[in-house]
Design an enzyme around this catalytic site. Structure first.
Site, PDB file in Angstrom:
ATOM      1  N   GLU A 137       3.213  11.122  19.098  1.00  0.00           N
ATOM      2  CA  GLU A 137       3.883   9.815  19.176  1.00  0.00           C
ATOM      3  C   GLU A 137       3.744   9.003  17.892  1.00  0.00           C
ATOM      4  OE1 GLU A 137       1.925  11.122  21.458  1.00  0.00           O
ATOM      5  OE2 GLU A 137       2.919  11.066  23.417  1.00  0.00           O
ATOM      6  N   PHE A 172      -4.320   6.248  36.584  1.00  0.00           N
ATOM      7  CA  PHE A 172      -4.161   7.386  35.680  1.00  0.00           C
ATOM      8  C   PHE A 172      -3.247   7.000  34.508  1.00  0.00           C
ATOM      9  CE2 PHE A 172      -1.822  11.321  34.482  1.00  0.00           C
ATOM     10  CZ  PHE A 172      -2.904  11.967  33.887  1.00  0.00           C
ATOM     11  N   GLN A 173      -3.717   7.238  33.313  1.00  0.00           N
ATOM     12  CA  GLN A 173      -2.989   6.935  32.065  1.00  0.00           C
ATOM     13  C   GLN A 173      -2.598   5.468  31.962  1.00  0.00           C
ATOM     14  OE1 GLN A 173       0.030  10.040  31.546  1.00  0.00           O
ATOM     15  NE2 GLN A 173      -1.538  11.233  30.463  1.00  0.00           N
ATOM     16  N   LYS A 184       6.660   1.799  35.757  1.00  0.00           N
ATOM     17  CA  LYS A 184       7.434   2.881  36.364  1.00  0.00           C
ATOM     18  C   LYS A 184       8.368   2.322  37.439  1.00  0.00           C
ATOM     19  CE  LYS A 184       6.775   7.668  37.665  1.00  0.00           C
ATOM     20  NZ  LYS A 184       5.843   8.756  37.938  1.00  0.00           N
ATOM     21  N   MET A 222      -6.998  10.135  -4.280  1.00  0.00           N
ATOM     22  CA  MET A 222      -7.201   8.720  -4.591  1.00  0.00           C
ATOM     23  C   MET A 222      -8.646   8.302  -4.305  1.00  0.00           C
ATOM     24  SD  MET A 222      -6.012   6.093  -5.896  1.00  0.00           S
ATOM     25  CE  MET A 222      -4.269   5.720  -5.967  1.00  0.00           C
TER      26      MET A 222
HETATM   27  C1  FAD Z   1      -2.773   3.282  -2.663  1.00  0.00           C
HETATM   28  C2  FAD Z   1      -1.940   2.029  -2.781  1.00  0.00           C
HETATM   29  C3  FAD Z   1      -1.863   1.379  -3.999  1.00  0.00           C
HETATM   30  C4  FAD Z   1      -1.034   0.278  -4.147  1.00  0.00           C
HETATM   31  N1  FAD Z   1      -0.894  -0.280  -5.397  1.00  0.00           N
HETATM   32  C5  FAD Z   1       0.044  -1.222  -5.591  1.00  0.00           C
HETATM   33  C6  FAD Z   1       0.348  -1.712  -6.907  1.00  0.00           C
HETATM   34  O1  FAD Z   1      -0.236  -1.299  -7.904  1.00  0.00           O
HETATM   35  N2  FAD Z   1       1.325  -2.634  -7.033  1.00  0.00           N
HETATM   36  C7  FAD Z   1       2.015  -3.105  -5.946  1.00  0.00           C
HETATM   37  O2  FAD Z   1       2.940  -3.905  -6.109  1.00  0.00           O
HETATM   38  N3  FAD Z   1       1.731  -2.699  -4.706  1.00  0.00           N
HETATM   39  C8  FAD Z   1       0.783  -1.756  -4.499  1.00  0.00           C
HETATM   40  N4  FAD Z   1       0.556  -1.303  -3.226  1.00  0.00           N
HETATM   41  C9  FAD Z   1       1.331  -1.878  -2.112  1.00  0.00           C
HETATM   42  C10 FAD Z   1       0.737  -3.187  -1.637  1.00  0.00           C
HETATM   43  O3  FAD Z   1      -0.389  -2.921  -0.838  1.00  0.00           O
HETATM   44  C11 FAD Z   1       1.786  -4.001  -0.840  1.00  0.00           C
HETATM   45  O4  FAD Z   1       2.277  -3.225   0.218  1.00  0.00           O
HETATM   46  C12 FAD Z   1       2.974  -4.429  -1.665  1.00  0.00           C
HETATM   47  O5  FAD Z   1       2.566  -5.008  -2.880  1.00  0.00           O
HETATM   48  C13 FAD Z   1       3.790  -5.439  -0.870  1.00  0.00           C
HETATM   49  O6  FAD Z   1       4.986  -5.711  -1.512  1.00  0.00           O
HETATM   50  P1  FAD Z   1       5.877  -6.949  -1.062  1.00  0.00           P
HETATM   51  O7  FAD Z   1       5.043  -8.179  -1.014  1.00  0.00           O
HETATM   52  O8  FAD Z   1       7.067  -6.933  -1.961  1.00  0.00           O
HETATM   53  O9  FAD Z   1       6.420  -6.493   0.377  1.00  0.00           O
HETATM   54  P2  FAD Z   1       6.012  -6.919   1.860  1.00  0.00           P
HETATM   55  O10 FAD Z   1       4.569  -6.761   2.089  1.00  0.00           O
HETATM   56  O11 FAD Z   1       6.944  -6.172   2.742  1.00  0.00           O
HETATM   57  O12 FAD Z   1       6.362  -8.454   1.907  1.00  0.00           O
HETATM   58  C14 FAD Z   1       7.692  -8.879   1.890  1.00  0.00           C
HETATM   59  C15 FAD Z   1       7.714 -10.384   1.906  1.00  0.00           C
HETATM   60  O13 FAD Z   1       9.078 -10.782   1.904  1.00  0.00           O
HETATM   61  C16 FAD Z   1       9.289 -11.745   2.935  1.00  0.00           C
HETATM   62  N5  FAD Z   1      10.666 -11.623   3.415  1.00  0.00           N
HETATM   63  C17 FAD Z   1      11.153 -10.759   4.321  1.00  0.00           C
HETATM   64  N6  FAD Z   1      12.460 -10.968   4.532  1.00  0.00           N
HETATM   65  C18 FAD Z   1      12.814 -11.990   3.725  1.00  0.00           C
HETATM   66  C19 FAD Z   1      14.036 -12.689   3.499  1.00  0.00           C
HETATM   67  N7  FAD Z   1      15.169 -12.355   4.150  1.00  0.00           N
HETATM   68  N8  FAD Z   1      14.049 -13.709   2.615  1.00  0.00           N
HETATM   69  C20 FAD Z   1      12.901 -14.076   1.957  1.00  0.00           C
HETATM   70  N9  FAD Z   1      11.719 -13.465   2.142  1.00  0.00           N
HETATM   71  C21 FAD Z   1      11.675 -12.417   3.012  1.00  0.00           C
HETATM   72  C22 FAD Z   1       8.268 -11.393   4.009  1.00  0.00           C
HETATM   73  O14 FAD Z   1       8.018 -12.485   4.856  1.00  0.00           O
HETATM   74  C23 FAD Z   1       7.072 -10.970   3.166  1.00  0.00           C
HETATM   75  O15 FAD Z   1       6.265 -12.061   2.820  1.00  0.00           O
HETATM   76  C24 FAD Z   1      -0.306  -0.218  -3.042  1.00  0.00           C
HETATM   77  C25 FAD Z   1      -0.428   0.401  -1.804  1.00  0.00           C
HETATM   78  C26 FAD Z   1      -1.213   1.529  -1.676  1.00  0.00           C
HETATM   79  C27 FAD Z   1      -1.273   2.203  -0.346  1.00  0.00           C
HETATM   80  C1  TPP Z   2      -4.970   7.379   7.778  1.00  0.00           C
HETATM   81  C2  TPP Z   2      -5.705   7.136   6.521  1.00  0.00           C
HETATM   82  N1  TPP Z   2      -7.003   7.530   6.394  1.00  0.00           N
HETATM   83  C3  TPP Z   2      -7.663   7.315   5.241  1.00  0.00           C
HETATM   84  C4  TPP Z   2      -7.053   6.693   4.190  1.00  0.00           C
HETATM   85  C5  TPP Z   2      -7.810   6.441   2.893  1.00  0.00           C
HETATM   86  N2  TPP Z   2      -7.176   7.177   1.773  1.00  0.00           N
HETATM   87  C6  TPP Z   2      -6.332   6.605   0.924  1.00  0.00           C
HETATM   88  S1  TPP Z   2      -5.702   7.660  -0.205  1.00  0.00           S
HETATM   89  C7  TPP Z   2      -6.588   8.935   0.426  1.00  0.00           C
HETATM   90  C8  TPP Z   2      -6.514  10.314  -0.175  1.00  0.00           C
HETATM   91  C9  TPP Z   2      -5.189  10.943   0.009  1.00  0.00           C
HETATM   92  O1  TPP Z   2      -5.291  12.303  -0.320  1.00  0.00           O
HETATM   93  P1  TPP Z   2      -4.009  13.205  -0.455  1.00  0.00           P
HETATM   94  O2  TPP Z   2      -3.156  13.047   0.741  1.00  0.00           O
HETATM   95  O3  TPP Z   2      -4.412  14.576  -0.808  1.00  0.00           O
HETATM   96  O4  TPP Z   2      -3.230  12.490  -1.664  1.00  0.00           O
HETATM   97  P2  TPP Z   2      -3.710  12.374  -3.222  1.00  0.00           P
HETATM   98  O5  TPP Z   2      -4.415  11.067  -3.388  1.00  0.00           O
HETATM   99  O6  TPP Z   2      -4.588  13.537  -3.518  1.00  0.00           O
HETATM  100  O7  TPP Z   2      -2.422  12.389  -3.982  1.00  0.00           O
HETATM  101  C10 TPP Z   2      -7.365   8.510   1.518  1.00  0.00           C
HETATM  102  C11 TPP Z   2      -8.292   9.378   2.284  1.00  0.00           C
HETATM  103  C12 TPP Z   2      -5.725   6.271   4.382  1.00  0.00           C
HETATM  104  N3  TPP Z   2      -5.058   5.601   3.435  1.00  0.00           N
HETATM  105  N4  TPP Z   2      -5.071   6.526   5.530  1.00  0.00           N
END
Ligand code: FAD
Ligand code: TPP
Ligand code: MG
Length: 570
Positions: free
Chosen positions: A49, A111-112, A161, A474
């Site tokens: 799911e 159940f569930q 249900k 990472m």
């Molecule tokens: C491993 C990892 C590394 C990351 N590194 C980076 C990085 O280096 N740089 C980076 O940028 N991000 C990075 N991120 C992503 C980061 O965590 C955020 O998800 C991202 O920066 C959010 O972008 P955002 O604010 O544009 O989008 P969202 O979080 O989706 O926010 C969107 C915003 O827009 C608003 N909005 C929605 N609709 C409208 C509308 N119609 N009009 C006006 N406003 C609206 C919402 O209310 C919200 O506040 C990383 C994520 C991971 C998993």
């Molecule tokens: C469900 C979940 N568990 C743990 C993490 C923490 N985490 C972030 S990146 C990462 C490693 C990802 O490894 P892989 O999928 O091999 O990608 P790589 O970084 O090697 O490109 C982990 C464990 C996460 N983001 N999501």
């Protein structure tokens, strides 16, 4: 006409324009499944799911329409939790429908039975428990309205249900939502518009921070007109990539923790930040106390709760970005910002030095090569990239140049490993004409690879690029930088991915040399069905630049040996 709650459910979904749902049956939702025989809706049987929720999410992000996932009560519903939280953090409009035990049994540990509305209260925009057939029509109408209006997000509808089985009179007409307390339409005052324009017209070093809200609002053209008229450079968040063309001369690429060094410096030295639909995530700002210290800030944002949440702003324009920009544009004066743009160009340096195509082939295969080659191979074609979470996700953001919105689909806020494969299946279901690639780590792939069977059963051509570095890369990188290279629990054994694909009847290849990358991609394109490629890349490469947690945005860890530069971080 007298109908069961289950029949009404599918009819109302059809009224909302739903053609495909992603789900998994079980006892408490069986009456609804039984009534599917009266409906034209296509049901995609998932293998877990969580996969259904990511598929619905991918479907929504690729198409702009609401995605729908279905599950039974208890474990079916709780398996959805990660996908719901993923959609919540990234403002993705999905509706999750769960079966619930009979209304008389609620609270008896039947159940569930799980109190799924209780469980998902903090991770849904709104949720409902439906206990009578006559509540189904209004609830579905409201669920779709709430999910897709204002700031989009996930809505869960839990239907007992007996509500599915019992009957009521249903005339087939769409019921209008009745939510007097929910007012998603906001608009700024004339005084606020004036304050914003005054700041914009007096700024010498302005930057636009372009976020996901641009895509959600459909404001790409307005943003482009705004940036071009005022000659203001544009930095993008991860979820904003594609909202402004990467090839545009004013585009500065991605900001933040793994963003472009020049852009982070630009932000720190700016005198005005104009935030378009972004929420100043901590991955974007670095240390808040040192963030853009000399800049005034304007925030255009649809959710008031985001305004002044992380970053205190000088002017807030609360409303839909497209509507707000349409008000601002006629009053926006043309500007030049010549010195500022020239200064930023100098920060960028000579981009050919950083062009990965110019680097000598030292026999090693880097993830950056794979992604950059994929970008070059797909230029001009209708391509959607879906990533998982980790190093490969960041390299995608750096090396694949997105020109159009909804061409990069990735879990940003929750950073959910296991997202890519099911989300890509949802994308392909929404956009069958597009070439869809899942770029996924060896770790994340193993979290949801059961969905390979869903992809094959549905005959969907999703191309899978596993960036196989033998590590939870990472996390290994954090251990390298901050935990004395103590690689605890990050080396990763994987199955033979080519044989695994073979077991599902999927064509596959393993690639460990740069010269094989492009030919394998060409083979992938020509093949009618899905293809899986196991890219065996350099095991201990790291993503640069990096802003360490707690550091200021401009204090970036840089690649030690520039000759081996693989990121745009010279
Ligand atoms: C491993 C990892 C590394 C990351 N590194 C980076 C990085 O280096 N740089 C980076 O940028 N991000 C990075 N991120 C992503 C980061 O965590 C955020 O998800 C991202 O920066 C959010 O972008 P955002 O604010 O544009 O989008 P969202 O979080 O989706 O926010 C969107 C915003 O827009 C608003 N909005 C929605 N609709 C409208 C509308 N119609 N009009 C006006 N406003 C609206 C919402 O209310 C919200 O506040 C990383 C994520 C991971 C998993
Ligand atoms: C469900 C979940 N568990 C743990 C993490 C923490 N985490 C972030 S990146 C990462 C490693 C990802 O490894 P892989 O999928 O091999 O990608 P790589 O970084 O090697 O490109 C982990 C464990 C996460 N983001 N999501
Ligand atoms: Mg890995």
């Amino acid at each position: 006409m007298i109908k069961t709650g289950a029949q009404i459910l599918w009819e109302c979904l059809e009224q909302q324009g739903v053609t495909t749902v992603f789900g998994y049956p079980g006892g408490a939702i069986l009456p609804a499944y039984d009534a599917l025989k009266y409906s034209n809706i296509h049901h995609v049987l998932v293998r877990h799911e969580q996969g259904a929720t990511h598929m619905a999410d991918g479907y929504a992000r690729a198409s702009g329409r609401v995605g729908v996932a279905v599950a039974t009560s208890g474990p079916g519903a709780t398996n959805m939790v990660t996908g719901i939280a993923t959609a919540m953090l990234d403002s993705s409009p999905i509706v999750c429908i769960t079966g619930q035990v009979g209304s008389k049994l609620i609270g008896s540990d039947a159940f569930q039975e799980t109190d799924i509305t209780g469980v998902t209260l903090p991770i849904t925009k709104h949720n409902y428990l439906v206990t009578h057939a006559d509540q189904v029509a209004r609830t579905i109408s409201e669920a779709f309205y709430v999910a897709s209006s204002g700031r989009p997000g996930p809505v869960l509808v839990d239907i007992t249900k007996d509500a599915q089985q019992s009957t009521c009179d249903f005339d087939g007409k769409t019921v209008e939502p009745h939510l007097p307390g929910y007012r998603p339409e906001l608009s700024p005052t004339p005084a606020e518009y004036k304050q914003a324009l005054d700041l914009i017209h007096s700024a010498k070093r302005p930057v636009i921070l372009a976020g996901h809200g641009i895509v959600l609002s459909g404001a790409m053209e307005e943003v482009r007109n705004f940036a071009e008229r005022a000659n203001i450079p544009v930095g993008l968040t991860l979820l904003g990539l594609g909202a402004f063309p990467a090839s545009h001369p004013l585009s500065l690429g991605m900001m933040g923790m793994h963003g472009e060094a020049w852009l982070n410096t630009t932000i720190q030295e700016a005198d005005l930040l104009i935030a378009f639909g972004m929420r100043f995530d901590d991955r974007v700002t670095g240390n808040l106390s040192t963030y853009a210290p000399n800049a005034k800030k304007i925030h255009i944002e649809i959710d008031r709760a985001e305004i002044n949440k992380n970053v205190k702003v000088d002017v807030a324009l609360a409303g839909d970005l497209k509507a707000v920009l349409r008000e601002l544009l006629p009053k926006l004066k043309a500007q030049e910002h010549r010195d500022w743009l020239a200064y930023i160009d100098r920060l960028k340096g000579d981009s050919s030095v950083r062009d990965i195509q110019n680097l000598p082939d030292n026999g090693h295969l880097y993830a950056a090569h794979v992604i950059n080659d994929l970008w070059r191979e797909t230029i001009g074609r209708d391509t959607v990239i879906v990533t998982d979470v980790g190093q490969h996700q960041m390299w995608e953001a750096q090396y694949f140049k997105h020109e159009a919105p909804r061409t990069l689909i990735t879990s940003g806020g929750l950073g959910t490993m296991g997202f890519a494969l099911p989300a890509a299946i949802g994308v392909k279901a929404a956009r069958p004409e597009a070439e869809v690639w899942a770029i996924v780590g060896d770790g994340g792939f193993q979290m949801t690879m059961c969905e390979l069977a869903t992809m094959v059963q549905e005959n969907l051509k999703v191309n899978i690029a596993i960036i196989n570095n033998g590590y939870l890369g990472m996390v290994r990188q954090w251990q390298e930088f901050f935990y004395d290279r103590n690689y605890e629990a990050t080396p990763l054994l994987s199955p033979n991915f080519v044989k695994l694909a073979d077991a599902y009847g999927i064509r596959a290849a393993a690639v460990n040399q740069r010269s094989q990358v492009v030919p394998t991609m060409e083979m992938t394109r020509k093949h009618n069905g899905p293809v899986l490629i196991d890219f065996q890349v350099e095991r201990e490469d790291s993503v640069y630049p990096m802003v360490a947690a707690g550091a200021a945005l401009h204090e970036m860890i840089r690649r030690p040996n520039p000759l081996e530069e693989t990121a745009g971080d010279a």
